[in-house]
Design an enzyme around this catalytic site. Structure first.
Site, mmCIF file in Angstrom:
data_model
loop_
_atom_site.group_PDB
_atom_site.id
_atom_site.type_symbol
_atom_site.label_atom_id
_atom_site.label_comp_id
_atom_site.label_asym_id
_atom_site.label_seq_id
_atom_site.Cartn_x
_atom_site.Cartn_y
_atom_site.Cartn_z
ATOM 1 N N ASP A 169 0.842 -1.194 0.000
ATOM 2 C CA ASP A 169 0.000 0.000 0.000
ATOM 3 C C ASP A 169 0.877 1.243 0.000
ATOM 4 O O ASP A 169 2.007 1.234 0.523
ATOM 5 C CB ASP A 169 -0.944 0.004 1.203
ATOM 6 C CG ASP A 169 -2.177 0.871 0.965
ATOM 7 O OD1 ASP A 169 -2.364 1.355 -0.173
ATOM 8 O OD2 ASP A 169 -2.962 1.065 1.911
ATOM 9 N N ILE A 197 -2.368 1.106 4.716
ATOM 10 C CA ILE A 197 -1.937 2.278 5.488
ATOM 11 C C ILE A 197 -2.804 3.480 5.113
ATOM 12 O O ILE A 197 -3.416 3.521 4.049
ATOM 13 C CB ILE A 197 -0.451 2.622 5.258
ATOM 14 C CG1 ILE A 197 -0.193 2.986 3.782
ATOM 15 C CG2 ILE A 197 0.440 1.467 5.694
ATOM 16 C CD1 ILE A 197 1.236 3.436 3.506
ATOM 17 N N ASN A 256 -7.905 -5.656 6.109
ATOM 18 C CA ASN A 256 -7.095 -5.487 4.906
ATOM 19 C C ASN A 256 -6.610 -4.057 4.742
ATOM 20 O O ASN A 256 -5.423 -3.797 4.652
ATOM 21 C CB ASN A 256 -7.898 -5.928 3.678
ATOM 22 C CG ASN A 256 -7.089 -5.926 2.401
ATOM 23 O OD1 ASN A 256 -6.643 -4.886 1.937
ATOM 24 N ND2 ASN A 256 -6.885 -7.092 1.824
ATOM 25 N N ASP A 257 -7.543 -3.111 4.703
ATOM 26 C CA ASP A 257 -7.172 -1.724 4.426
ATOM 27 C C ASP A 257 -7.916 -0.790 5.367
ATOM 28 O O ASP A 257 -8.866 -1.192 6.059
ATOM 29 C CB ASP A 257 -7.479 -1.391 2.965
ATOM 30 C CG ASP A 257 -6.726 -0.157 2.471
ATOM 31 O OD1 ASP A 257 -5.792 0.297 3.162
ATOM 32 O OD2 ASP A 257 -7.070 0.354 1.386
ATOM 33 N N ASN A 310 -11.797 -5.183 0.235
ATOM 34 C CA ASN A 310 -10.344 -5.021 0.159
ATOM 35 C C ASN A 310 -9.956 -3.558 0.294
ATOM 36 O O ASN A 310 -10.051 -2.987 1.369
ATOM 37 C CB ASN A 310 -9.848 -5.644 -1.150
ATOM 38 C CG ASN A 310 -8.365 -5.922 -1.159
ATOM 39 O OD1 ASN A 310 -7.555 -5.009 -1.083
ATOM 40 N ND2 ASN A 310 -7.990 -7.192 -1.230
ATOM 41 N N ASP A 313 -7.677 -4.529 -6.076
ATOM 42 C CA ASP A 313 -7.018 -4.548 -4.771
ATOM 43 C C ASP A 313 -7.173 -3.173 -4.113
ATOM 44 O O ASP A 313 -8.276 -2.753 -3.803
ATOM 45 C CB ASP A 313 -5.553 -4.957 -4.938
ATOM 46 C CG ASP A 313 -4.938 -5.519 -3.668
ATOM 47 O OD1 ASP A 313 -5.181 -4.961 -2.584
ATOM 48 O OD2 ASP A 313 -4.196 -6.513 -3.742
#
Length: 354
Positions: free
Chosen positions: A54, A116, A167-168, A223, A268
């Site tokens: 990321d 991040i 995930n994010d 995601n 993604d």
């Protein structure tokens, strides 16, 4: 008679499983080949060899990069090395990446960074929020960025029972963020079975010190997540469903789905071009090659730009595509003043001038 019934049921069951697996292979674009789209002025970043899952860029052009993710079922070229956060200054003529030192008592040996997000406070202090997977659990780490020292100071770890398989993350206020859960099951085998069955049990949650709640659900595998420049809309990538959900954000932090943009490739991480409001999506054009990695036939890379996101007919164009000969397993792309950084789950990082 009993044995005959059992054999019939077994046959029916195996047939259903076979059909589900074939459908799963189709969703995973198992046979798709990549047509190359490559800008002329590109080079690989030498310091980033073990992924750049990321990327988030400050308005000043300083780019934060998470590297070294260890994720069940996916390749990793440095399994014994802890993850790191790198910094690049995109204002430089030939920007290079440097690993940021972390102080404040943080356990760096267990650092396994994933998504991040940057948050800039009213006093201009920069904070970096990092999804971390120590011992394959999920936490959110908060760091303060010291620009003069080019370092991070560890401040706090956030844990919660809803913060599983995170995930994010996208941060919108002090300790206020949205986070995606990409799998319902934490066991790798059950996670794969979950995707084959297309269970759609994952979600987006909102976290604050006062309230933690699920604000959107029904995703196959939630995601990447990003927010529009005016913070009115939240964009969520459903990687296995090959689409992006456009959500309206309400004052109570709830989300309402406005539309879904189908892309035909596994999506993604998402970023937003600050100059145009376009979405940039790092994509996996043939993800079965990620799950069954063969260096002689590696997974490809793809970056899409989605313009006019809120219109009836958003425009989708390919910014970058490669069959894996240069870049494998793209997860993110982020732009700054005509420059783009393209990151990967486990491979290298590409810098291009557009």
């Amino acid at each position: 008679m009993g044995k005959l019934v059992a054999l019939v049921l077994l046959g029916v069951g195996l047939s259903l499983v076979g059909e589900m697996f074939l459908a799963f292979r189709e969703r995973m674009s198992a046979s798709r080949e990549v047509q190359p789209v490559e800008p002329e002025n590109c080079r690989l970043i030498e310091e980033l060899e073990n992924g750049s899952e990321d990327i988030d860029i400050l308005p000043s052009g300083l780019a934060f990069i998470s590297s070294g993710l260890k994720y069940p079922g996916l390749p990793n070229f440095a399994p014994d090395e802890p993850g790191k956060i790198f910094l690049m200054d995109l204002n430089e003529q030939n920007p290079r990446a440097q690993a940021l030192e972390i102080s404040g008592g943080f356990d760096k040996e267990l650092f396994n960074p994933h998504g991040i997000s940057i948050f800039i406070d009213k006093d201009h202090t920069v904070y970096l929020y990092v999804v971390n997977h120590p011992h394959m659990k999920s936490t959110v780490e908060i760091f303060k960025f010291e620009e003069q020292q080019r370092s991070l100071v560890y401040l706090k770890t956030i844990k919660h029972e809803l913060l599983k398989s995170v995930n994010d993350i996208v941060v919108l206020g002090p300790e206020q963020f949205y986070a995606t859960r990409d799998h319902y099951f934490t066991n790798p085998f059950l996670s794969l079975f979950e995707m084959i069955l297309d269970l759609r049990w994952t979600y987006v949650l909102f976290y604050s010190p006062r309230e933690v709640k699920v604000v959107a659900k029904g995703f196959c595998s939630a995601n990447g997540i990003a927010v529009s420049a005016d913070q009115k809309y939240v964009y969520v990538a459903d990687v296995a469903a090959k689409n992006i959900h456009i959500m309206e954000k309400h004052d109570n932090w709830d989300l309402t789905q406005l539309k879904v943009i189908q892309l035909g490739t596994l999506v993604d991480n998402l970023t937003v071009d600050p100059a145009t409001g376009d979405i940039l999506a790092g994509c996996h054009p043939n993800p079965m090659k990620l799950l069954i990695y063969n260096p002689e036939d590696p997974p490809g890379s793809e970056v899409l730009r989605i313009q006019n996101v809120l219109s009836e007919k958003p425009r989708v164009s390919t910014v970058y595509a490669n069959n894996g000969s240069v870049l494998q397993g793209t997860s993110v792309a982020s732009v700054y003043h005509g420059k783009i950084l393209i990151g990967t789950v486990f491979h290298k990082t590409l810098y291009c001038e557009l």
